[in-house]
Design a protein around this motif. Structure first.
Motif, PDB file in Angstrom:
ATOM      1  N   LEU A 185       0.226  14.427   1.261  1.00 32.49           N
ATOM      2  CA  LEU A 185      -1.038  14.227   0.553  1.00 32.49           C
ATOM      3  C   LEU A 185      -1.361  15.386  -0.390  1.00 32.49           C
ATOM      4  CD1 LEU A 185      -3.500  12.518   3.037  1.00 32.49           C
ATOM      5  CD2 LEU A 185      -1.661  11.571   1.644  1.00 32.49           C
ATOM      6  N   PHE A 210      -5.706   7.366   1.905  1.00 34.83           N
ATOM      7  CA  PHE A 210      -4.495   7.064   2.669  1.00 34.83           C
ATOM      8  C   PHE A 210      -4.749   7.023   4.178  1.00 34.83           C
ATOM      9  CE2 PHE A 210      -3.322   9.088  -1.328  1.00 34.83           C
ATOM     10  CZ  PHE A 210      -2.405   8.194  -1.849  1.00 34.83           C
ATOM     11  N   ASN A 211      -5.999   6.713   4.567  1.00 33.55           N
ATOM     12  CA  ASN A 211      -6.297   6.667   5.999  1.00 33.55           C
ATOM     13  C   ASN A 211      -5.928   5.305   6.579  1.00 33.55           C
ATOM     14  OD1 ASN A 211      -8.750   4.863   6.542  1.00 33.55           O
ATOM     15  ND2 ASN A 211      -9.595   6.170   4.926  1.00 33.55           N
ATOM     16  N   TYR A 212      -5.619   5.273   7.867  1.00 35.16           N
ATOM     17  CA  TYR A 212      -5.339   4.019   8.567  1.00 35.16           C
ATOM     18  C   TYR A 212      -5.314   4.277  10.063  1.00 35.16           C
ATOM     19  CZ  TYR A 212      -0.519   5.216   9.965  1.00 35.16           C
ATOM     20  OH  TYR A 212       0.578   5.785  10.559  1.00 35.16           O
ATOM     21  N   ALA A 248      -3.761   2.668  -1.513  1.00 36.15           N
ATOM     22  CA  ALA A 248      -4.213   3.402  -0.319  1.00 36.15           C
ATOM     23  C   ALA A 248      -4.955   4.681  -0.696  1.00 36.15           C
ATOM     24  CB  ALA A 248      -3.027   3.728   0.580  1.00 36.15           C
ATOM     25  N   GLY A 249      -4.690   5.179  -1.895  1.00 42.79           N
ATOM     26  CA  GLY A 249      -5.332   6.420  -2.307  1.00 42.79           C
ATOM     27  C   GLY A 249      -6.833   6.298  -2.435  1.00 42.79           C
ATOM     28  N   ALA A 256      -0.577  10.171   7.533  1.00 41.68           N
ATOM     29  CA  ALA A 256      -1.174   9.446   6.416  1.00 41.68           C
ATOM     30  C   ALA A 256      -0.340   8.207   6.092  1.00 41.68           C
ATOM     31  CB  ALA A 256      -1.250  10.353   5.187  1.00 41.68           C
ATOM     32  N   LEU A 257      -0.978   7.206   5.493  1.00 37.78           N
ATOM     33  CA  LEU A 257      -0.268   6.002   5.070  1.00 37.78           C
ATOM     34  C   LEU A 257       0.351   6.281   3.697  1.00 37.78           C
ATOM     35  CD1 LEU A 257       0.321   3.075   5.955  1.00 37.78           C
ATOM     36  CD2 LEU A 257      -1.645   2.376   4.587  1.00 37.78           C
ATOM     37  N   ALA A 258       1.369   7.119   3.713  1.00 38.14           N
ATOM     38  CA  ALA A 258       1.966   7.584   2.467  1.00 38.14           C
ATOM     39  C   ALA A 258       3.370   8.092   2.728  1.00 38.14           C
ATOM     40  CB  ALA A 258       1.116   8.703   1.866  1.00 38.14           C
ATOM     41  N   ARG A 292       0.831  -1.206   0.000  1.00 36.51           N
ATOM     42  CA  ARG A 292       0.000   0.000   0.000  1.00 36.51           C
ATOM     43  C   ARG A 292       0.868   1.260   0.000  1.00 36.51           C
ATOM     44  NH1 ARG A 292      -5.462  -0.856   0.972  1.00 36.51           N
ATOM     45  NH2 ARG A 292      -5.811   1.227   1.844  1.00 36.51           N
ATOM     46  N   LEU A 293       2.013   1.191   0.668  1.00 31.14           N
ATOM     47  CA  LEU A 293       2.928   2.334   0.654  1.00 31.14           C
ATOM     48  C   LEU A 293       3.637   2.470  -0.689  1.00 31.14           C
ATOM     49  CD1 LEU A 293       4.489   1.985   4.215  1.00 31.14           C
ATOM     50  CD2 LEU A 293       3.274   4.003   3.356  1.00 31.14           C
ATOM     51  N   PRO A 330       0.753   3.888  -4.425  1.00 37.16           N
ATOM     52  CA  PRO A 330      -0.192   4.862  -3.860  1.00 37.16           C
ATOM     53  C   PRO A 330      -1.631   4.691  -4.316  1.00 37.16           C
ATOM     54  CG  PRO A 330       1.845   5.943  -4.476  1.00 37.16           C
ATOM     55  CD  PRO A 330       1.941   4.545  -5.004  1.00 37.16           C
TER      56      PRO A 330
END
Length: 295
Positions: free
Chosen positions: A246, A205-207, A200-201, A240-242, A193-194, A197
């Protein structure tokens, strides 16, 4: 000792909730149609809570002080739309009704950030970012509609009974083993997921780490008598999961977010849990940056 009944106790979030509450001194009763409730539960009972009689019997048998309702078909499109909506809404109604009728003091209901409506096939544009509990809800599939219905069910009982109700919208829940490479609820790993993108996009990109969400639920259950009835809280990580901001990533996966995403600088997430911090003193402690194990 507080007796707390957790529905969906064998699930991705339920397992952490059981462990967190037990560690905090609760006597936990886990209820799930499938095996897997953690050993920390004092009791693990299989029961089909879509049956009103079973929901009533479970509540009458254990007479809990608190109910944490997590049981649901947990992801969009994993079952047929009709079954997803029927199951999730019937579960919410039966649990809220049984708890209210039998005088349970406190009930926490799990909802979902999907009620906001991101990912809609016809296009979706946030009214503002970061998203908080005041943002309009725009569900577009059976799952997100079922979760909004669960919130409305909770609010209806909050207005009509002495039981104290609240709902939590946990972001994309990451169980502890998933940091070590186990598949997430989407079937991908966190590393994937990282690295991609677009994965998760789709959910902005929430978690949230399951343990952080569990700690919020524990605090909320403890503080419900101090709150107005029917409150709703987002529960998300503080970042963010990124790997990139964002402000750059969101417009790449959804061009309609370009203007509102511009203010999400650094590691800022698309969803804010400021309300939970303000009203409950809770903030997420864990980040993918500290928890992720690669290789």
């Amino acid at each position: 000792m507080t007796r707390t009944l957790v529905t969906g106790s064998a699930g991705r979030l339920g397992r952490s909730v059981v462990a967190t509450l037990a560690q905090a001194g609760h006597e936990v009763v886990g209820v799930d149609v499938t095996p897997g409730t953690p050993a920390e539960a004092a009791v693990a009972l299989p029961a089909d809570l879509t049956d009103p009689g079973e929901a009533h019997d479970v509540m009458a048998r254990f007479r809990p002080d608190v109910v944490v309702h997590l049981a649901a078909i947990a992801t969009p499109f994993s079952r047929t739309d009709a079954l997803t909506f029927r199951t999730n809404t019937q579960l919410a109604f039966n649990v809220c009704a049984a708890a209210s009728n039998l005088g349970v003091g406190r009930v926490v209901v799990a909802s979902s950030p999907t009620v906001i409506g991101y990912g809609a096939p016809g296009g979706w544009r946030p009214h503002y970012l970061p998203i908080d509990e005041e943002h309009p809800t725009e569900p577009w599939n059976a799952y997100s509609l079922s979760k909004l219905t669960a919130e409305q069910t909770m609010a209806t009982f909050a207005r009509s009974s002495d039981t104290r109700f609240a709902a939590v919208r946990p972001c994309f829940v990451v169980a502890p083993e998933e940091w070590a490479g186990a598949p997430t609820q989407s079937g991908h790993t966190i590393a994937e997921r990282l690295g991609r993108p677009g994965l998760a996009g789709a959910s902005l990109f929430n978690y949230i780490d399951a343990r952080d969400a569990s700690e919020l639920i524990a605090v909320l259950a403890e503080r419900l008598f101090e709150l107005p009835g029917g409150e709703v809280f987002f529960a998300g990580a503080a970042d963010a999961l990124a790997r990139e901001p964002l402000s750059e990533l969101l417009p790449a996966v959804n061009p309609a977010t370009a203007a509102t995403a511009a203010g999400l600088t650094g590691t800022s997430p698309a969803f804010t849990s400021a309300k939970a911090e303000r009203m409950l003193g809770w903030t997420a402690k864990r980040s993918w940056r500290s928890e992720l194990e690669i290789g």
